[in-house]
Design a protein around this motif. Structure first.
Motif: not given
Length: 218
Positions: A4-5, A11-15, A28-31, A37-40
């Motif tokens: 819900s980001w 996900t790619d942002v955090l990668v 694997s961690v993000l899974a 509801r809020l983006s980074s």
């Protein structure tokens, strides 16, 4: 379960907060990380292992339970703790910082140094306790942090200025002289590591410490 980001590529942002060789482990961690509801927020860029990584200043995800964390391999646990050291709750940040601060890994360093420029004094004290090698010439810790600062001088200068700003705003009543503030001791230790790496005194962006404080937090 659909994320819900705000962005489909969050996900790619955090990668991108880690060097590319860790991308599979980060995914694997993000899974196992809960939806938010809020983006980074407010990412910052630094160089690690010759790559530019983009680390969020804050994330807003709930913590996974302890059983989930323990089910991850050690490397992935460390990645998770790095991510949650960016959490919007200062107590959560400190709890996860304490799991990574002693790790001798270059990709952990930006998460620790960024916390040195934040406002929770207990986190500054935890960093100082967790990095005893910063005061030891030619130690692994001193080498890691000195190398990082040497490669990211503008980021460290900004961190120093934030240390001074938060001291002046929140802690001057308790530490009337900047040299007695725990953030001062930490900045001095980081600067010594950078000076050793550069082979010359590193530029200062904080007030000079008081004579007799010994660079130790009170």
């Amino acid at each position: 379960m659909e994320k819900s980001w705000e962005s489909p590529h969050s996900t790619d942002v955090l990668v991108r907060a880690f060097p590319s060789r860790l991308a599979g482990d980060v995914r694997s961690v993000l899974a196992v990380v809960s939806d938010s509801r809020l983006s980074s927020a407010d990412p910052f860029q630094v160089e690690v292992w010759g790559e530019t990584v983009t680390v969020p200043s804050r994330i807003y995800h709930d913590e996974p339970n302890d059983d989930v964390v323990r089910s991850l391999p050690g490397l992935q646990q460390a990645i998770l703790h790095c991510l949650y050291s960016r959490h919007c709750d200062g107590r959560v940040r400190q709890r996860h910082l304490e799991q990574i601060v002693r790790l001798d890994a270059a990709w952990v360093v930006p998460f620790v140094v960024q916390l040195a420029g934040e406002y929770v004094v207990e986190i500054l004290e935890a960093i100082y306790r967790g990095l005893p090698g910063l005061g030891v010439p030619d130690s692994v810790q001193r080498g890691l942090y000195g190398e990082f600062i040497a490669r990211n001088p503008a980021f460290f200068a900004r961190t120093e200025r934030r240390v001074v700003s938060y001291w002046s705003c929140y802690y001057r009543w308790k530490y009337p002289e900047f040299g007695t503030y725990p953030g001062s001791s930490l900045a001095e230790a980081f600067r010594a590591a950078a000076s050793e790496r550069a082979g010359a005194p590193w530029p200062r962006h904080t007030p000079a410490p008081l004579i007799g404080t010994g660079g130790q937090p009170t």
